[in-house]
Design a protein around this motif. Sequence first.
Motif, short mmCIF file in Angstrom:
data_model
loop_
_atom_site.label_atom_id
_atom_site.label_comp_id
_atom_site.label_asym_id
_atom_site.label_seq_id
_atom_site.Cartn_x
_atom_site.Cartn_y
_atom_site.Cartn_z
N THR A 106 0.98 -1.29 0.08
CA THR A 106 -0.02 -0.10 0.03
C THR A 106 0.73 1.37 -0.10
N LEU A 107 0.72 2.16 -0.97
CA LEU A 107 1.56 3.32 -1.32
C LEU A 107 0.46 4.61 -0.53
N ASP A 108 0.97 5.30 0.06
CA ASP A 108 0.19 6.57 0.68
C ASP A 108 1.09 7.86 0.17
N ALA A 109 0.17 8.40 -0.46
CA ALA A 109 0.80 9.66 -1.17
C ALA A 109 1.26 10.77 0.01
N GLY A 110 0.54 10.86 1.31
CA GLY A 110 1.01 11.77 2.24
C GLY A 110 0.71 13.29 1.85
N LEU A 111 1.95 14.04 2.17
CA LEU A 111 1.86 15.49 2.26
C LEU A 111 1.98 15.64 0.54
N GLN A 112 2.95 15.08 0.09
CA GLN A 112 3.41 15.23 -1.47
C GLN A 112 2.75 13.95 -2.36
N PRO A 113 2.08 14.42 -3.40
CA PRO A 113 1.42 13.30 -4.24
C PRO A 113 2.69 12.66 -5.03
N LEU A 114 2.24 11.36 -5.22
CA LEU A 114 3.17 10.42 -5.66
C LEU A 114 2.85 10.67 -7.24
N THR A 115 3.92 10.72 -7.97
CA THR A 115 4.02 10.66 -9.50
C THR A 115 4.91 9.49 -10.24
N PHE A 116 4.51 8.92 -11.28
CA PHE A 116 5.31 8.07 -11.99
C PHE A 116 4.71 8.23 -13.51
N THR A 117 5.69 7.59 -14.40
CA THR A 117 5.55 7.71 -15.88
C THR A 117 5.28 6.38 -16.57
N THR A 118 4.28 6.00 -17.39
CA THR A 118 4.02 4.95 -18.02
C THR A 118 3.49 5.14 -19.54
N SER A 119 3.34 4.04 -20.30
CA SER A 119 2.79 4.35 -21.55
C SER A 119 1.14 4.30 -21.08
#
Length: 634
Positions: A106-119
């Motif tokens: 489980t990933l929690d974005a917390g105070l800063q949103p999480l980003t990633f790049t994909t197709s």
Amino acid sequence: MSRLPVIVGFGGYNAAGRSSFHHGFRRTVLESLAPQARQETLAGLAQMMKLVQVVEGQYRDQDGQALTHADIEARFAKEILAGTLVRRIEAQHLDPDAAHWQKSITLDAGLQPLTFTTSRKQLPEPLPANWSVQELDGNEVRVTLHDSCEFKVDSYRPLAVKSAGQLPTGFEPSELYNARFHPRGLAMTVVGVTDALRSVGIEWQRIIQHVRPDEVAVFAGSVMSQLDDNGYGGMMQSRLKGGRVTAKQLALGLNTMPADFINAYVLGSVGTSGSVTGACATFLYNLQKGIEQIASGKARVVIVGNSEAPITQECIEGYGAMGALATEDGLRQIEGSAEADLRRASRPFGENCGFTLAEACQFAVLMDDELALELGADIHGAVPDVFINADGFKKSISAPGPGNYLTVAKAVASAVQLLGAEAVRNRSFVHAHGSSTPANRITESEILDRVAGAFGIEQWPVTAVKAFVGHSLATASGDQVIAALGAFKYGIVPGIKTIDAVADDVHQQHLSLSTTDRKMGEQALDVAFINSKGFGGNNASAVILAPHVAERMLRKRHGQAAFDAYLARREGTRSAAAAYDQQALLGKLDIIYNFGNDMIDDQAISITTEEIKVPGFEQPLVFKKDERYSDMLD
């Protein structure tokens, strides 16, 4: 007068190697064999395991140096022994120290949103509500997670179970013919039934010239279906793995498919077909169907067998979750050692902690006694009876129950009526189910002990082939039957060599269990009792007569003149069978796989009120007169 079902051929493969001509049995009693037989079996295994090559009918090492049987024993015996019978699970199946699974994170974005790049094509459908997507160059997108999100990632962990009965190291059935993405169990079916048919020493086309199209029957299958990637395993996993189901996985995964493959691609049979499933007693369930067909006159030739390939992570974890399998830790505790002896994981009637899964395919070719004499077939034994009984009301579906008392007692009573009490008391033995669980060693030994006492049997020899090859589920009682034929041939009852001593709680007032081979002598054994106990209350016990007993019966039934003529015809059969054995030892197995050839033209079938003529079959199918219910009609 009932026709006697006789075994005229047998074959297949398990952890001991090739079954025909008793090579698998010989592997289990190597130390008790004469040097020639021992070295011949070792040479055949060396070729199967790719330790040696064959050039112009000569064994050679990888450098091209010619090898005798004695050379092979001296150079490769240790490796051959290590690569057969029960042993550590090998990489061709899976890595027991690093079995694949998926772990949830489980990933929690917390105070800063999480980003990633994909197709873009890898985005899930529909897009989760807490995801936002920004278009980038080409097909790339940037995904931003505004809340928590759960992912599944590849992970690896050790299995508690690390041993299994596997085909000899390096032997791959699918390499022997055009397997076309066949599940392992079906590839084993094709090569195993070929071995059985070749062992008969009479060409199949000649056999079917002597019978009508509907006088052939096949009863074969599996308990666990086909669970590898080419069968149900791949079909069930495909969506979770992000893959696609193939057009073959569902059809080829059926547990009836071994019988279907034999009919469609090996025999070209239009006769009776079926697959009876009875958990660990499945082979005997199918054997019962086969002998009933022969005894009643409905069939004259029957192929009976099973093929099971359960060494998959799912099967291991499923049976392991039931507490049924021998684990590495359990073996350590029994042995009081830091290292578990995986070679001795299967320990029938000794201190044990569970059974050991195994893969195997075993097939028997049966004929009625009249046809066997007519064709000059070699008779390896006879099967007058198989008894099956359930357990009644049960609390635990997997627990043993009372049904096995009925099957064992009926089998012994049947043999006493046929052969006499003296033969059963002094010249019989038991191939026990011997699953290697603590419950089995108590319950089965008590059943055998009490039945022995009731029939006046003292020191009844008991053995268990699972000590060597593990528990092959549907095929397990096939392993037992074919091992019993080996005992008849060599006069040896194998010892249970994976145990140091019989456990204290085993009932043995009237039983004789040994940790070493017992040489009983030629023709010293008249009858074997095959016992099988399966989950769900599937109990079966079979009576197998030794070949010299079957011959004595046939001489009496058909007369000395007819029997002498049969013996003359049998010489040619034995010569042809022996020629196949010698070729097989050199790796020439001549696998029968007829895909799409000699198909029957429906329009060429001729139908009258008396019979049907089927193209490709010499004899017509004649409609039999049925008067069973004539007394109920005007």
